[in-house]
Design a protein around this motif. Structure first.
Motif, PDB file in Angstrom:
ATOM      1  N   LYS A  90       0.681  -1.101  -0.027  1.00 19.08           N
ATOM      2  CA  LYS A  90       0.093   0.042   0.126  1.00 19.08           C
ATOM      3  C   LYS A  90       0.928   1.225  -0.046  1.00 19.08           C
ATOM      4  O   LYS A  90       1.989   1.144  -0.070  1.00 19.08           O
ATOM      5  CB  LYS A  90      -0.968   0.005   1.194  1.00 19.08           C
ATOM      6  N   ASP A  91       0.237   2.417   0.045  1.00 16.13           N
ATOM      7  CA  ASP A  91       1.032   3.704  -0.078  1.00 16.13           C
ATOM      8  C   ASP A  91       1.897   4.069   0.953  1.00 16.13           C
ATOM      9  O   ASP A  91       2.991   4.505   0.795  1.00 16.13           O
ATOM     10  CB  ASP A  91      -0.127   4.915  -0.244  1.00 16.13           C
ATOM     11  N   ASP A  92       1.589   3.280   2.232  1.00 16.10           N
ATOM     12  CA  ASP A  92       2.476   3.619   3.413  1.00 16.10           C
ATOM     13  C   ASP A  92       3.437   2.535   3.638  1.00 16.10           C
ATOM     14  O   ASP A  92       3.853   2.200   4.927  1.00 16.10           O
ATOM     15  CB  ASP A  92       1.607   3.749   4.601  1.00 16.10           C
ATOM     16  N   ASP A  93       3.591   1.455   2.608  1.00  8.06           N
ATOM     17  CA  ASP A  93       4.560   0.401   2.540  1.00  8.06           C
ATOM     18  C   ASP A  93       5.770   0.807   1.965  1.00  8.06           C
ATOM     19  O   ASP A  93       5.781   1.768   0.776  1.00  8.06           O
ATOM     20  CB  ASP A  93       3.982  -1.091   1.973  1.00  8.06           C
ATOM     21  N   THR A  94       7.080   0.145   1.883  1.00  6.43           N
ATOM     22  CA  THR A  94       8.200   0.347   1.174  1.00  6.43           C
ATOM     23  C   THR A  94       8.634  -1.136   1.102  1.00  6.43           C
ATOM     24  O   THR A  94       8.710  -1.870   1.932  1.00  6.43           O
ATOM     25  CB  THR A  94       8.853   1.391   1.746  1.00  6.43           C
ATOM     26  N   GLU A 225      -4.526  -3.115   6.853  1.00  8.15           N
ATOM     27  CA  GLU A 225      -4.710  -1.648   6.730  1.00  8.15           C
ATOM     28  C   GLU A 225      -4.329  -0.817   8.028  1.00  8.15           C
ATOM     29  O   GLU A 225      -4.552   0.321   8.316  1.00  8.15           O
ATOM     30  CB  GLU A 225      -6.470  -1.645   6.989  1.00  8.15           C
ATOM     31  N   ASP A 226      -3.610  -1.684   8.822  1.00  9.07           N
ATOM     32  CA  ASP A 226      -3.123  -1.167  10.455  1.00  9.07           C
ATOM     33  C   ASP A 226      -1.532  -1.257  10.291  1.00  9.07           C
ATOM     34  O   ASP A 226      -0.930  -0.700  11.397  1.00  9.07           O
ATOM     35  CB  ASP A 226      -3.631  -1.944  11.232  1.00  9.07           C
ATOM     36  N   GLY A 227      -0.696  -1.548   9.186  1.00  8.96           N
ATOM     37  CA  GLY A 227       0.594  -1.687   9.288  1.00  8.96           C
ATOM     38  C   GLY A 227       1.475  -2.541  10.184  1.00  8.96           C
ATOM     39  O   GLY A 227       2.181  -2.134  10.917  1.00  8.96           O
ATOM     40  N   PRO A 251       5.997  -1.448   6.670  1.00  6.89           N
ATOM     41  CA  PRO A 251       5.452  -0.156   6.678  1.00  6.89           C
ATOM     42  C   PRO A 251       6.578   1.001   6.683  1.00  6.89           C
ATOM     43  O   PRO A 251       7.551   0.927   7.340  1.00  6.89           O
ATOM     44  CB  PRO A 251       4.718  -0.219   8.255  1.00  6.89           C
ATOM     45  N   LYS A 252       6.363   2.132   6.051  1.00  2.00           N
ATOM     46  CA  LYS A 252       7.267   3.078   6.010  1.00  2.00           C
ATOM     47  C   LYS A 252       7.900   3.711   7.288  1.00  2.00           C
ATOM     48  O   LYS A 252       8.953   3.992   7.788  1.00  2.00           O
ATOM     49  CB  LYS A 252       6.845   4.366   5.161  1.00  2.00           C
ATOM     50  N   LYS A 253       7.054   3.662   8.294  1.00  2.00           N
ATOM     51  CA  LYS A 253       7.194   4.168   9.614  1.00  2.00           C
ATOM     52  C   LYS A 253       8.297   3.317  10.337  1.00  2.00           C
ATOM     53  O   LYS A 253       9.011   4.059  11.170  1.00  2.00           O
ATOM     54  CB  LYS A 253       6.077   3.914  10.500  1.00  2.00           C
TER      55      LYS A 253
END
Length: 393
Positions: A90-94, A225-227, A251-253
């Motif tokens: 998803k967009d918040d993954d890398t 959906e929750d990283g 997740p990018k975080k």
């Protein structure tokens, strides 16, 4: 001088698979103990061509240091391929490129756990991952697998009893060593349990592209959906294991922490190898290649199962729908360790089931067989020997 080994390593045992593989240096040994892809599945001519192109056009770019996250064109290639083929990311993954799939286990444990934390694993599970977790000083809690994957009732109970658990480790497709595939219903349940208990899931999927029958099951990562899901994949089983190129979708975080972990581990994955994989995707039809190698594994799996049914009718196993392994239960009157030793004496190497247990002292009446590495001739000959040794009991 005397040497003092760290407490984390002092009580660790060598990989049973690697120790048994030492016996396979004997050319007369039939090796059912490995985990390598079939050599006829390697695209050798393609790799030779791609390597020559890269080193002819711009050798320096392939021979310098690379960035820790991975060769940027390959990261994009992998992200696009996963999204198109499996709806993963998803967009918040890398995507982070790693040196083999086991490095994803190492980085996850290095970054997300502290010594004394607990990791919840399938029982049995891949010995390489179990030893990786142990090497970081983590405790292991095993959850039994059933014919459709991890027992989710037992998982929920284990999670409630383990307040210091950090993540759930699962091999959802053609599990190593069990050969089972986690059902869609159970994938959703594992995600729910992890979310409700503030746990991560490490989804290790090196065999997902090796399905030979049945329908693909969406990855747990598609639910994320929750990283909370870290997804691990590898090119060892569809390209070549010696290239040592794999990847993690995280997740990018937490990507920065993983990058630092990579820097203190091996700085970066070999750039030339990453460039070969990237060009392979761009110059060849990888999905078509996967379809072709599935034919090889379908034939070899069917052959080994047919031989087991013919020569070893007293053995029990669940026929896998893909992957590289068959998990075989011995009759009650056959001591597993003794049987494995007698097989080696008769020039057949298998892996004892105890190697895959979270409790290294636990009893296990199973052995793991690999059907991808041996030739068709050796599959027939080796299983016939297994049957003859069984009759000695």
């Amino acid at each position: 001088m005397s040497y003092s080994v760290s407490k984390k390593f002092a009580n660790m045992k060598p990989s049973a698979t690697r120790e048994i593989l030492k016996a396979t240096s004997d050319a007369n040994i039939i090796a059912f103990a490995g985990g390598s892809p079939a050599v006829e599945a390697f695209p050798c001519d393609e790799v030779k061509k791609l390597s020559a192109e890269i080193l002819e056009e711009n050798p320096v770019s392939a021979l310098v240091y690379g960035i820790s996250e991975g060769y940027e064109p390959l990261r994009k290639t992998v992200a696009d391929w996963l999204k198109k083929r499996n709806n993963i990311g998803k967009d918040d993954d890398t995507v982070i490129i790693t040196s083999g799939g086991t490095q994803v286990m190492d980085l996850t444990t290095r970054v997300m756990t502290s010594e004394g934390d607990t990791i919840i694993c399938e029982e049995p599970s891949f010995v390489g991952s179990l030893n990786c977790f142990r090497s970081h000083g983590c405790k292991l809690k095993g959850v039994p697998i059933e014919s459709d994957g991890m027992d989710v009732v037992a998982l929920e109970k284990t999670v409630k009893e383990t307040p210091n658990a950090k993540f759930i480790y699962t091999i959802p497709n053609f599990q190593n060593p069990g050969g089972t595939t986690l059902s869609w219903e159970k994938r959703k349940e594992i995600y729910r349990i992890a979310k409700e208990n503030n746990l991560l899931i490490l989804e290790d999927d090196p065999y997902g592209n090796l399905r030979v029958e049945g329908e693909d099951v969406p990855a747990i990562k598609t639910l994320d959906e929750d990283g909370i899901v870290l997804y691990a994949g590898s090119f060892s089983k569809i390209l070549a294991p010696g290239i040592r190129v794999a990847f993690a979708v995280v997740p990018k975080k937490i990507a920065k922490a993983f990058t630092i972990g990579k820097q203190v581990s091996d700085v970066h994955t070999a750039v030339l190898n990453q460039m070969i994989v990237d060009r392979w995707f761009k110059e060849y039809d990888v999905d078509e290649h996967i379809d072709e190698i599935r034919k090889i594994y379908r034939r070899k799996l069917n052959l080994m199962c047919d031989c087991l049914d013919k020569y070893c009718p007293s053995l029990e196993y669940v026929r896998p729908q893909g992957g590289l392994f068959i998990w075989v239960k011995l009759p009650d009157n056959v001591p597993m360790t003794d049987y494995c030793k007698r097989l080696v004496e008769n020039k057949v190497a298998v892996v004892p089931g105890t190697a895959f247990m979270t409790d290294e002292n636990a009893q296990c009446p199973y052995i793991r067989l690999n059907f991808s590495t041996p030739s068709d001739e050796n599959i027939i000959k080796g299983v016939e020997i297994m049957g003859k040794v069984l009759k000695q009991y």
